[in-house]
Design an enzyme around this catalytic site. Structure first.
Site, PDB file in Angstrom:
ATOM      1  N   SER A  21       0.838  -1.211   0.000  1.00  0.00           N
ATOM      2  CA  SER A  21       0.000   0.000   0.000  1.00  0.00           C
ATOM      3  C   SER A  21       0.868   1.254   0.000  1.00  0.00           C
ATOM      4  CB  SER A  21      -0.885   0.032   1.249  1.00  0.00           C
ATOM      5  OG  SER A  21      -1.821  -0.991   1.201  1.00  0.00           O
ATOM      6  N   ARG A  25       1.685   4.367  -2.909  1.00  0.00           N
ATOM      7  CA  ARG A  25       1.457   5.781  -2.554  1.00  0.00           C
ATOM      8  C   ARG A  25       2.715   6.631  -2.710  1.00  0.00           C
ATOM      9  NH1 ARG A  25      -2.328   2.696  -0.344  1.00  0.00           N
ATOM     10  NH2 ARG A  25      -4.285   3.544   0.484  1.00  0.00           N
ATOM     11  N   GLY A  93      -5.553  -3.389  -7.739  1.00  0.00           N
ATOM     12  CA  GLY A  93      -6.691  -2.502  -7.499  1.00  0.00           C
ATOM     13  C   GLY A  93      -6.241  -1.167  -6.925  1.00  0.00           C
ATOM     14  N   SER A 167     -13.293   1.801   2.765  1.00  0.00           N
ATOM     15  CA  SER A 167     -12.297   1.390   1.765  1.00  0.00           C
ATOM     16  C   SER A 167     -11.223   2.451   1.619  1.00  0.00           C
ATOM     17  CB  SER A 167     -12.983   1.160   0.413  1.00  0.00           C
ATOM     18  OG  SER A 167     -12.031   1.248  -0.631  1.00  0.00           O
ATOM     19  N   ASP A 316      -7.157  -8.024   4.361  1.00  0.00           N
ATOM     20  CA  ASP A 316      -6.226  -8.770   3.511  1.00  0.00           C
ATOM     21  C   ASP A 316      -5.693 -10.035   4.198  1.00  0.00           C
ATOM     22  OD1 ASP A 316      -6.528  -6.900   1.534  1.00  0.00           O
ATOM     23  OD2 ASP A 316      -4.686  -5.812   1.998  1.00  0.00           O
ATOM     24  N   ARG A 347     -12.845 -13.812  -2.543  1.00  0.00           N
ATOM     25  CA  ARG A 347     -12.108 -14.627  -1.559  1.00  0.00           C
ATOM     26  C   ARG A 347     -13.013 -15.502  -0.703  1.00  0.00           C
ATOM     27  NH1 ARG A 347      -7.385 -10.246  -0.165  1.00  0.00           N
ATOM     28  NH2 ARG A 347      -6.125 -10.756  -2.002  1.00  0.00           N
ATOM     29  N   ARG A 389      -2.815 -13.954  -2.439  1.00  0.00           N
ATOM     30  CA  ARG A 389      -3.003 -14.333  -1.024  1.00  0.00           C
ATOM     31  C   ARG A 389      -3.613 -15.739  -0.886  1.00  0.00           C
ATOM     32  NH1 ARG A 389      -1.231  -9.659   1.211  1.00  0.00           N
ATOM     33  NH2 ARG A 389      -1.992  -7.757   0.251  1.00  0.00           N
TER      34      ARG A 389
HETATM   35  C1  S3P Z   1      -5.512  -1.103   0.029  1.00  0.00           C
HETATM   36  C2  S3P Z   1      -6.728  -1.083   0.617  1.00  0.00           C
HETATM   37  C3  S3P Z   1      -7.504  -2.280   0.930  1.00  0.00           C
HETATM   38  C4  S3P Z   1      -6.720  -3.568   0.733  1.00  0.00           C
HETATM   39  C5  S3P Z   1      -5.837  -3.530  -0.443  1.00  0.00           C
HETATM   40  C6  S3P Z   1      -4.874  -2.362  -0.376  1.00  0.00           C
HETATM   41  C7  S3P Z   1      -4.815   0.167  -0.185  1.00  0.00           C
HETATM   42  O1  S3P Z   1      -8.644  -2.275   0.158  1.00  0.00           O
HETATM   43  O2  S3P Z   1      -7.599  -4.661   0.662  1.00  0.00           O
HETATM   44  O3  S3P Z   1      -5.067  -4.716  -0.539  1.00  0.00           O
HETATM   45  O4  S3P Z   1      -3.603   0.156  -0.421  1.00  0.00           O
HETATM   46  O5  S3P Z   1      -5.464   1.221  -0.095  1.00  0.00           O
HETATM   47  P1  S3P Z   1      -9.904  -1.360   0.527  1.00  0.00           P
HETATM   48  O6  S3P Z   1     -10.039  -0.362  -0.552  1.00  0.00           O
HETATM   49  O7  S3P Z   1     -11.022  -2.314   0.606  1.00  0.00           O
HETATM   50  O8  S3P Z   1      -9.641  -0.682   1.830  1.00  0.00           O
END
Ligand code: S3P
Length: 427
Positions: A21, A25, A93, A167, A316, A347, A389
């Site tokens: 994460s 960023r 994502g 989220s 996660d 999942r 995962r």
């Molecule tokens: C993430 C947020 C999480 C997590 C993903 C990484 C991030 O998802 O499951 O692996 O880096 O912002 P959410 O958007 O559901 O919080």
């Protein structure tokens, strides 16, 4: 409960890679900050590398100084340019959602953002709708609320959003859109999702005003100076070896320098309540994030009820916590976790199907699953559903139970944890 066959004969030290994460960023913040920044501890996994390549196509220049160490030069957000071809975010994502937010707020930028077959199935309306409400021009190319996404960057308007979903990706997409367009944003979420983006704003000297623990406001204009980032090691990656170390017999395992952001440590809370012995040592703050070392002892785990408020902070880790449940007195149950269906794979389906393949009686719910105490498993073929995962969780199970599981495609592990199998082999 399953009896482990793994006896750890000497104290092990496990070095996990950088936080996924935070790695994503750092690239976006480097892009926003004109000048030369440095990143150390960057995750050399497919996911953040896709984000780095995408921003290189937008005009960011980077030079790898050593594995995980980069010097990055940004022309500044106003001088990023439209890429010549589609931006490919692979399996990530986080990469696509946060980047779609940022690019939506940059007038003049035109881009198509896409990814692999798993990413193209994931829900994007959750960011498209609020970005459009900010005045953004973003659309799902096939009109199905999924990637590819076409973005025409524009000047967005100040926005207040109360998200129905906890989220971090939605939250951060809107924050990056606001940072790009220099507008204010007031954002509220139902539970705290990971707050790395907010921490980085503070680390870079920006101001975040908290109206309540779940509601904050940021206000433009924003001017970030280039910086040196130290990415902590990833607690989510560490959790695979945390569970391995707790469920094994023998000597303890040390996992140093992992990120212990309070919005991420639900896995420690849950495992400790399950009677896991985990000591946190040498706690400190680096780059606006809490970091520490974990010393993990073999433990006799027991089933607990996991309450709804904990779900965002373990989202996660649920697949690997499920594996811990196989080695626990009483079995395992997870509810209130419908968001699991929107991850790299569904999942809930992936875990239930694979556990059933191993002969376990599992009850599936819309928002989770449950099984009673397990005393034995069969061997079988594991379907990873393109999900790193799932691949790692069942690899840990195979090691602990000393069973041969044929896992269809372990290459997904490289999206977040290159080197996973070398470490596993050492045990
Ligand atoms: C993430 C947020 C999480 C997590 C993903 C990484 C991030 O998802 O499951 O692996 O880096 O912002 P959410 O958007 O559901 O919080």
């Amino acid at each position: 409960m399953l009896q482990t066959k793994l006896n750890i004969s000497r104290k092990m030290t496990v070095s996990v890679p950088g936080d996924k994460s935070i790695s994503h960023r750092t690239v976006l913040f480097c892009a926003l900050s004109e000048g030369t920044s440095e990143i150390h501890g960057f995750l050399e996994g497919e996911d953040p590398k896709h984000t780095l390549s995408a921003f290189a196509a937008l005009g960011l220049q980077y030079e790898q100084k050593a594995p995980g160490s980069y010097r990055i030069q940004s022309p500044g957000k106003k001088n990023l340019r439209s890429p010549k071809s589609e931006l490919d975010f692979g399996n990530a994502g986080t990469g696509i959602r946060l980047s779609a937010g940022l690019l939506s707020g940059l007038p003049g930028i035109q881009a198509v953002l896409t990814g692999d077959a798993s990413l193209q199935k994931r829900p994007m309306a959750r960011i498209i709708d609020p970005i459009r409400a900010m005045g953004g021009q973003i659309r799902s190319v096939h009109g199905n609320g999924q990637a590819p996404l076409e973005v025409k960057g524009s000047q967005l308007q100040a926005y207040t959003y109360k998200s129905p979903i906890a989220s971090a990706q939605i939250k951060s997409a809107l924050v990056f859109a606001s940072l790009a367009s220099d507008i204010s944003l007031e954002y509220e979420e139902p539970e705290l999702s990971r707050d790395h983006t907010e921490n980085m704003i503070s680390f870079l000297g920006g101001k975040i005003e908290y109206r309540s623990p779940l509601r904050f406001r940021i206000e433009g204009p924003y001017k970030f100076s280039s910086a040196a980032y130290q990415v902590p090691r990833d607690l989510s990656s560490a959790s695979f070896f945390l569970v391995l170390a707790l469920c094994a017999k023998g000597e303890p395992t040390l996992i140093p320098n992992v990120g212990l952001n309070p919005s991420r440590i639900g896995v420690l809370t849950v495992l400790k309540r399950m009677n896991g012995k985990i000591e946190i040592q040498n706690q400190r703050k680096e780059c606006g994030e809490i970091v520490g070392d974990l010393l993990v002892y073999p433990s006799h785990l027991q089933k607990i009820e996991i309450e709804e408020a904990l779900i965002p902070s373990i989202i996660d880790e649920i697949p690997i916590l499920t594996i811990a449940g196989l080695f626990s007195e009483g079995g395992f149950s997870i509810r209130h976790a419908k968001e699991l269906r929107a991850k790299e794979s569904d999942r809930i389906h992936a875990m239930v199907k694979n556990l059933q393949t191993l002969g376990i009686t599992v009850e599936e719910y819309e928002d989770g699953y449950a099984f009673g105490e397990v005393s034995q498993i069969k061997t079988g073929s594991i379907d990873t559903f393109m999900d790193h995962r799932i691949a790692m969780s069942f690899s840990i199970l195979a090691k602990l139970a000393d069973v041969n599981l044929s896992i269809d495609d372990v290459s997904w592990v490289d999206t977040s944890f290159p080197g996973f199998f070398q470490i596993l082999k050492e045990f």
